[in-house]
Design a protein around this motif. Structure first.
Motif, PDB file in Angstrom:
ATOM      1  N   GLY A  10       0.817  -1.209   0.000  1.00 22.77           N
ATOM      2  CA  GLY A  10       0.000   0.000   0.000  1.00 22.77           C
ATOM      3  C   GLY A  10       0.842   1.246   0.000  1.00 22.77           C
ATOM      4  O   GLY A  10       2.061   1.193  -0.173  1.00 22.77           O
ATOM      5  N   LEU A  11       0.168   2.367   0.211  1.00 18.08           N
ATOM      6  CA  LEU A  11       0.814   3.668   0.262  1.00 18.08           C
ATOM      7  C   LEU A  11       0.915   4.102   1.718  1.00 18.08           C
ATOM      8  O   LEU A  11      -0.105   4.171   2.422  1.00 18.08           O
ATOM      9  CB  LEU A  11      -0.005   4.686  -0.537  1.00 18.08           C
ATOM     10  N   VAL A  12       2.139   4.378   2.171  1.00 15.67           N
ATOM     11  CA  VAL A  12       2.363   4.814   3.548  1.00 15.67           C
ATOM     12  C   VAL A  12       3.302   6.010   3.537  1.00 15.67           C
ATOM     13  O   VAL A  12       3.873   6.357   2.497  1.00 15.67           O
ATOM     14  CB  VAL A  12       2.961   3.695   4.419  1.00 15.67           C
ATOM     15  N   GLN A  13       3.478   6.602   4.706  1.00 17.17           N
ATOM     16  CA  GLN A  13       4.369   7.745   4.825  1.00 17.17           C
ATOM     17  C   GLN A  13       5.715   7.324   5.413  1.00 17.17           C
ATOM     18  O   GLN A  13       5.838   6.265   6.045  1.00 17.17           O
ATOM     19  CB  GLN A  13       3.723   8.811   5.696  1.00 17.17           C
ATOM     20  N   GLU A  89      12.998   5.264  -0.167  1.00 14.21           N
ATOM     21  CA  GLU A  89      13.808   4.366  -0.991  1.00 14.21           C
ATOM     22  C   GLU A  89      13.389   2.901  -0.876  1.00 14.21           C
ATOM     23  O   GLU A  89      13.900   2.046  -1.594  1.00 14.21           O
ATOM     24  CB  GLU A  89      15.296   4.501  -0.663  1.00 14.21           C
ATOM     25  N   ASP A  90      12.453   2.609   0.024  1.00 12.47           N
ATOM     26  CA  ASP A  90      11.892   1.261   0.107  1.00 12.47           C
ATOM     27  C   ASP A  90      10.764   1.061  -0.906  1.00 12.47           C
ATOM     28  O   ASP A  90      10.238  -0.053  -1.035  1.00 12.47           O
ATOM     29  CB  ASP A  90      11.352   0.988   1.510  1.00 12.47           C
ATOM     30  N   THR A  91      10.387   2.108  -1.591  1.00 15.25           N
ATOM     31  CA  THR A  91       9.335   2.011  -2.589  1.00 15.25           C
ATOM     32  C   THR A  91       9.736   1.043  -3.694  1.00 15.25           C
ATOM     33  O   THR A  91      10.792   1.172  -4.299  1.00 15.25           O
ATOM     34  CB  THR A  91       9.044   3.402  -3.194  1.00 15.25           C
ATOM     35  N   ALA A  92       8.885   0.035  -3.922  1.00 19.54           N
ATOM     36  CA  ALA A  92       9.183  -1.013  -4.909  1.00 19.54           C
ATOM     37  C   ALA A  92       7.990  -1.953  -4.985  1.00 19.54           C
ATOM     38  O   ALA A  92       7.070  -1.886  -4.165  1.00 19.54           O
ATOM     39  CB  ALA A  92      10.427  -1.793  -4.492  1.00 19.54           C
ATOM     40  N   VAL A  93       8.048  -2.835  -5.962  1.00 22.89           N
ATOM     41  CA  VAL A  93       7.149  -3.982  -5.971  1.00 22.89           C
ATOM     42  C   VAL A  93       7.847  -5.090  -5.198  1.00 22.89           C
ATOM     43  O   VAL A  93       9.008  -5.415  -5.478  1.00 22.89           O
ATOM     44  CB  VAL A  93       6.815  -4.448  -7.402  1.00 22.89           C
ATOM     45  N   VAL A 123       4.550  -1.436  -2.797  1.00 22.90           N
ATOM     46  CA  VAL A 123       4.752  -0.663  -1.577  1.00 22.90           C
ATOM     47  C   VAL A 123       5.276   0.703  -1.994  1.00 22.90           C
ATOM     48  O   VAL A 123       6.298   0.804  -2.676  1.00 22.90           O
ATOM     49  CB  VAL A 123       5.748  -1.357  -0.627  1.00 22.90           C
ATOM     50  N   THR A 124       4.567   1.739  -1.584  1.00 26.04           N
ATOM     51  CA  THR A 124       4.966   3.110  -1.908  1.00 26.04           C
ATOM     52  C   THR A 124       5.087   3.890  -0.610  1.00 26.04           C
ATOM     53  O   THR A 124       4.146   3.925   0.182  1.00 26.04           O
ATOM     54  CB  THR A 124       3.953   3.790  -2.829  1.00 26.04           C
ATOM     55  N   VAL A 125       6.251   4.487  -0.408  1.00 25.00           N
ATOM     56  CA  VAL A 125       6.510   5.268   0.802  1.00 25.00           C
ATOM     57  C   VAL A 125       6.708   6.718   0.372  1.00 25.00           C
ATOM     58  O   VAL A 125       7.637   7.044  -0.359  1.00 25.00           O
ATOM     59  CB  VAL A 125       7.746   4.761   1.550  1.00 25.00           C
TER      60      VAL A 125
END
Length: 127
Positions: A10-13, A89-93, A123-125
C-alpha cells in the motif's frame, strides 16, 4: 500447481510500518525456502529476506539491517515481512518466491534459485 499470493502492500508515509503476507497453496512442503525480493523502477530485483526449513528445523535471514523482519507460519504455509521505519527508498514492488528445497544460506539471495514467484505487491513510501 503451486501458487503464491502476496498481500499487504500500500501507500504509507516515511517512518510508517507495513506487514506483507505471502501464502503458498497447491501442496505442503516438508522442506523449502521462501523469500522476499523487491524491485524498484529501473533497478534490478533485490533480495530482502528469506526463511528456509527442513523437517522441524528452520531459520530466517534478512538484509535490511534490522528494519525488516521475516517470519513463517508453518501451519498456514505463509511467510510474513514486517517492515518498520519505512523510507521512500523502500518504494518497490515486493515479490514472494519459493524454492522446493532448503537452499544453502549463501544461495538464498539469488533470485535465480527460486522456482515459483508471486504476482508482486506494490509498496509506496511517500516523504
Amino acid at each position: 500447481q503451486v501458487h503464491l499470493v502476496e498481500s499487504g502492500g500500500g501507500l504509507v508515509q516515511d517512518g510508517d510500518s507495513l506487514r506483507l503476507s505471502c501464502a503458498a497453496s497447491g501442496r505442503t512442503f516438508s522442506s523449502g525456502t521462501m523469500g522476499w525480493f523487491r524491485q524498484a523502477p529501473g533497478k534490478d530485483r533485490e533480495f530482502v529476506a528469506a526463511c528456509r526449513w527442513s523437517g522441524g528445523n528452520s531459520d530466517c535471514r534478512d538484509s535490511m539491517k534490522g528494519r525488516f523482519a521475516i517470519s513463517r507460519d508453518k501451519a498456514k504455509n505463509t511467510v510474513f515481512l514486517q517492515m518498520n521505519s519505512l523510507k521512500p527508498e523502500d518504494t518497490a514492488v515486493y515479490y514472494c518466491a519459493l524454492r522446493e528445497s532448503r537452499l544453502i544460506l549463501s544461495s538464498t539471495w539469488d533470485a535465480k534459485n527460486y522456482d515459483y514467484w508471486g504476482q508482486g505487491t506494490q509498496v509506496t513510501v511517500s516523504s
